[in-house]
Design a protein around this motif. Structure first.
Motif, PDB file in Angstrom:
ATOM      1  N   ASP A   8       0.885  -1.171   0.000  1.00  8.52           N
ATOM      2  CA  ASP A   8       0.000   0.000   0.000  1.00  8.52           C
ATOM      3  C   ASP A   8       0.917   1.213   0.000  1.00  8.52           C
ATOM      4  O   ASP A   8       1.326   1.703   1.047  1.00  8.52           O
ATOM      5  N   TYR A   9       1.256   1.663  -1.207  1.00 12.24           N
ATOM      6  CA  TYR A   9       2.279   2.691  -1.395  1.00 12.24           C
ATOM      7  C   TYR A   9       1.780   4.068  -0.975  1.00 12.24           C
ATOM      8  O   TYR A   9       0.671   4.480  -1.303  1.00 12.24           O
ATOM      9  N   GLY A  10       2.632   4.771  -0.263  1.00  6.70           N
ATOM     10  CA  GLY A  10       2.371   6.162   0.099  1.00  6.70           C
ATOM     11  C   GLY A  10       3.646   6.959  -0.080  1.00  6.70           C
ATOM     12  O   GLY A  10       4.745   6.403  -0.059  1.00  6.70           O
ATOM     13  N   THR A  11       3.518   8.253  -0.241  1.00  5.12           N
ATOM     14  CA  THR A  11       4.706   9.070  -0.482  1.00  5.12           C
ATOM     15  C   THR A  11       5.590   9.174   0.755  1.00  5.12           C
ATOM     16  O   THR A  11       6.800   9.355   0.630  1.00  5.12           O
ATOM     17  N   LYS A  12       5.017   9.033   1.956  1.00  5.17           N
ATOM     18  CA  LYS A  12       5.812   9.080   3.192  1.00  5.17           C
ATOM     19  C   LYS A  12       6.038   7.694   3.775  1.00  5.17           C
ATOM     20  O   LYS A  12       7.154   7.344   4.135  1.00  5.17           O
ATOM     21  N   VAL A  50       9.383 -14.798  -2.637  1.00  6.65           N
ATOM     22  CA  VAL A  50       8.200 -13.999  -2.976  1.00  6.65           C
ATOM     23  C   VAL A  50       7.854 -14.269  -4.430  1.00  6.65           C
ATOM     24  O   VAL A  50       8.682 -14.107  -5.322  1.00  6.65           O
ATOM     25  N   GLU A  51       6.618 -14.692  -4.647  1.00  3.15           N
ATOM     26  CA  GLU A  51       6.151 -15.034  -5.996  1.00  3.15           C
ATOM     27  C   GLU A  51       5.676 -13.814  -6.779  1.00  3.15           C
ATOM     28  O   GLU A  51       5.786 -13.758  -7.999  1.00  3.15           O
ATOM     29  N   MET A  52       5.121 -12.816  -6.035  1.00  2.00           N
ATOM     30  CA  MET A  52       4.522 -11.679  -6.718  1.00  2.00           C
ATOM     31  C   MET A  52       4.400 -10.496  -5.767  1.00  2.00           C
ATOM     32  O   MET A  52       4.181 -10.670  -4.571  1.00  2.00           O
ATOM     33  N   PHE A  53       4.545  -9.303  -6.341  1.00  2.54           N
ATOM     34  CA  PHE A  53       4.226  -8.073  -5.624  1.00  2.54           C
ATOM     35  C   PHE A  53       2.815  -7.666  -6.048  1.00  2.54           C
ATOM     36  O   PHE A  53       2.511  -7.592  -7.237  1.00  2.54           O
ATOM     37  N   LEU A  54       1.989  -7.395  -5.083  1.00  2.00           N
ATOM     38  CA  LEU A  54       0.614  -6.955  -5.318  1.00  2.00           C
ATOM     39  C   LEU A  54       0.549  -5.508  -4.870  1.00  2.00           C
ATOM     40  O   LEU A  54       0.764  -5.212  -3.690  1.00  2.00           O
ATOM     41  N   ILE A  55       0.293  -4.604  -5.793  1.00  2.00           N
ATOM     42  CA  ILE A  55       0.362  -3.180  -5.475  1.00  2.00           C
ATOM     43  C   ILE A  55      -0.981  -2.523  -5.725  1.00  2.00           C
ATOM     44  O   ILE A  55      -1.585  -2.684  -6.783  1.00  2.00           O
ATOM     45  N   GLY A  56      -1.423  -1.784  -4.703  1.00  2.00           N
ATOM     46  CA  GLY A  56      -2.706  -1.099  -4.795  1.00  2.00           C
ATOM     47  C   GLY A  56      -2.733  -0.082  -5.914  1.00  2.00           C
ATOM     48  O   GLY A  56      -1.740   0.592  -6.202  1.00  2.00           O
ATOM     49  N   GLU A  57      -3.896  -0.010  -6.544  1.00  4.67           N
ATOM     50  CA  GLU A  57      -4.124   0.948  -7.625  1.00  4.67           C
ATOM     51  C   GLU A  57      -5.245   1.886  -7.187  1.00  4.67           C
ATOM     52  O   GLU A  57      -6.417   1.520  -7.217  1.00  4.67           O
ATOM     53  N   PRO A  58      -4.889   3.097  -6.740  1.00  4.28           N
ATOM     54  CA  PRO A  58      -5.908   4.023  -6.234  1.00  4.28           C
ATOM     55  C   PRO A  58      -6.716   4.635  -7.373  1.00  4.28           C
ATOM     56  O   PRO A  58      -6.150   5.128  -8.355  1.00  4.28           O
ATOM     57  N   LYS A  59      -8.028   4.574  -7.228  1.00  4.98           N
ATOM     58  CA  LYS A  59      -8.922   5.117  -8.255  1.00  4.98           C
ATOM     59  C   LYS A  59     -10.019   5.943  -7.602  1.00  4.98           C
ATOM     60  O   LYS A  59     -10.387   5.719  -6.458  1.00  4.98           O
ATOM     61  N   HIS A  60     -10.519   6.896  -8.380  1.00  2.00           N
ATOM     62  CA  HIS A  60     -11.694   7.657  -7.954  1.00  2.00           C
ATOM     63  C   HIS A  60     -12.937   6.830  -8.243  1.00  2.00           C
ATOM     64  O   HIS A  60     -12.875   5.807  -8.949  1.00  2.00           O
ATOM     65  N   MET A  61     -14.049   7.295  -7.752  1.00  2.00           N
ATOM     66  CA  MET A  61     -15.314   6.571  -7.963  1.00  2.00           C
ATOM     67  C   MET A  61     -15.662   6.435  -9.449  1.00  2.00           C
ATOM     68  O   MET A  61     -16.305   5.477  -9.842  1.00  2.00           O
ATOM     69  N   ASP A  62     -15.238   7.390 -10.284  1.00  2.42           N
ATOM     70  CA  ASP A  62     -15.537   7.312 -11.720  1.00  2.42           C
ATOM     71  C   ASP A  62     -14.518   6.461 -12.475  1.00  2.42           C
ATOM     72  O   ASP A  62     -14.461   6.485 -13.696  1.00  2.42           O
ATOM     73  N   ASN A  63     -13.696   5.714 -11.725  1.00  2.00           N
ATOM     74  CA  ASN A  63     -12.707   4.775 -12.271  1.00  2.00           C
ATOM     75  C   ASN A  63     -11.463   5.444 -12.860  1.00  2.00           C
ATOM     76  O   ASN A  63     -10.652   4.781 -13.492  1.00  2.00           O
ATOM     77  N   THR A  64     -11.306   6.752 -12.669  1.00  3.38           N
ATOM     78  CA  THR A  64     -10.096   7.421 -13.133  1.00  3.38           C
ATOM     79  C   THR A  64      -9.011   7.281 -12.068  1.00  3.38           C
ATOM     80  O   THR A  64      -9.302   7.092 -10.884  1.00  3.38           O
ATOM     81  N   ALA A  65      -7.776   7.385 -12.495  1.00  8.59           N
ATOM     82  CA  ALA A  65      -6.640   7.240 -11.572  1.00  8.59           C
ATOM     83  C   ALA A  65      -6.603   8.391 -10.576  1.00  8.59           C
ATOM     84  O   ALA A  65      -6.885   9.539 -10.919  1.00  8.59           O
ATOM     85  N   GLU A  67      -4.625  10.978  -7.837  1.00  5.01           N
ATOM     86  CA  GLU A  67      -3.430  11.812  -7.977  1.00  5.01           C
ATOM     87  C   GLU A  67      -2.165  11.060  -7.556  1.00  5.01           C
ATOM     88  O   GLU A  67      -1.084  11.311  -8.070  1.00  5.01           O
ATOM     89  N   SER A  68      -2.282  10.151  -6.617  1.00  6.00           N
ATOM     90  CA  SER A  68      -1.104   9.430  -6.128  1.00  6.00           C
ATOM     91  C   SER A  68      -0.582   8.397  -7.132  1.00  6.00           C
ATOM     92  O   SER A  68       0.538   7.900  -6.979  1.00  6.00           O
ATOM     93  N   GLU A  69      -1.333   8.120  -8.166  1.00  9.05           N
ATOM     94  CA  GLU A  69      -0.904   7.134  -9.167  1.00  9.05           C
ATOM     95  C   GLU A  69       0.405   7.552  -9.832  1.00  9.05           C
ATOM     96  O   GLU A  69       1.232   6.704 -10.168  1.00  9.05           O
ATOM     97  N   VAL A  70       0.633   8.838 -10.000  1.00  9.54           N
ATOM     98  CA  VAL A  70       1.877   9.335 -10.602  1.00  9.54           C
ATOM     99  C   VAL A  70       3.086   8.858  -9.785  1.00  9.54           C
ATOM    100  O   VAL A  70       4.081   8.389 -10.349  1.00  9.54           O
ATOM    101  N   HIS A  71       2.984   8.948  -8.473  1.00  9.40           N
ATOM    102  CA  HIS A  71       4.079   8.520  -7.594  1.00  9.40           C
ATOM    103  C   HIS A  71       4.256   7.001  -7.636  1.00  9.40           C
ATOM    104  O   HIS A  71       5.382   6.500  -7.609  1.00  9.40           O
ATOM    105  N   ILE A  72       3.144   6.296  -7.701  1.00 16.81           N
ATOM    106  CA  ILE A  72       3.202   4.831  -7.730  1.00 16.81           C
ATOM    107  C   ILE A  72       3.866   4.362  -9.017  1.00 16.81           C
ATOM    108  O   ILE A  72       4.688   3.443  -8.995  1.00 16.81           O
ATOM    109  N   LEU A  73       3.547   4.989 -10.137  1.00 15.86           N
ATOM    110  CA  LEU A  73       4.154   4.599 -11.413  1.00 15.86           C
ATOM    111  C   LEU A  73       5.675   4.799 -11.393  1.00 15.86           C
ATOM    112  O   LEU A  73       6.418   3.967 -11.911  1.00 15.86           O
ATOM    113  N   LYS A  74       6.131   5.882 -10.764  1.00 12.67           N
ATOM    114  CA  LYS A  74       7.580   6.104 -10.636  1.00 12.67           C
ATOM    115  C   LYS A  74       8.204   5.005  -9.785  1.00 12.67           C
ATOM    116  O   LYS A  74       9.264   4.479 -10.116  1.00 12.67           O
ATOM    117  N   PHE A  75       7.529   4.670  -8.684  1.00  9.41           N
ATOM    118  CA  PHE A  75       8.022   3.597  -7.821  1.00  9.41           C
ATOM    119  C   PHE A  75       8.079   2.275  -8.578  1.00  9.41           C
ATOM    120  O   PHE A  75       9.047   1.520  -8.460  1.00  9.41           O
TER     121      PHE A  75
END
Length: 136
Positions: A8-12, A50-65, A67-75
């Protein structure tokens, strides 16, 4: 079998959860300062299979990404370079923080303990992992 590690990725801070080797039970692992995350994951994967990393994908209710998705993609780019032998899967993480907070209330934690954001992150990672296991 090997473990699945949820992030559950966070910037801090980043919450981590892991399965047992049979991939039946999801348990909170820890919360790591995000700046130390790659080193932590390298160390952990050198000791545990470890077989796999499972990483949360934060979305808005309308299914759009979110704001934190930008940081997750860099990670994800760095993770893929540093630990390229473990596949990455993304899963919807909507409502996991709210569910984590409710879990804390339901378990009887007092108000001071419920303000522990690191614990919320770890529980969120566990919820992400549990939901993935249920969907398998």
């Amino acid at each position: 079998m090997a473990r699945i590690l949820a992030i559950d990725y966070g910037t801090k801070r980043t919450g981590l959860a892991v399965t047992d080797e049979l991939q039946i039970i999801a348990s909170g692992l820890t919360t790591v300062n995000t700046k130390e995350l790659i080193n932590f994951l390298k160390d952990y994967t050198s000791k545990e299979q470890v077989e796999m990393f499972l990483i949360g994908e934060p979305k808005h209710m309308d299914n759009t990404a979110s704001e934190s998705e930008v940081h997750i993609l860099k990670f994800l780019e760095v993770l893929n370079k540093e630990i390229s032998n473990i596949p990455i899967k993304r899963v919807d993480e909507r409502f996991t923080s709210k569910m984590a907070f409710q879990t804390m209330i339901d378990s009887g934690l007092n108000k001071k303990d419920r303000q522990n954001k690191a614990l919320i992150d770890e529980i969120s990672a566990t919820i992400i992992l549990q939901s993935y296991l249920y969907s398998k």
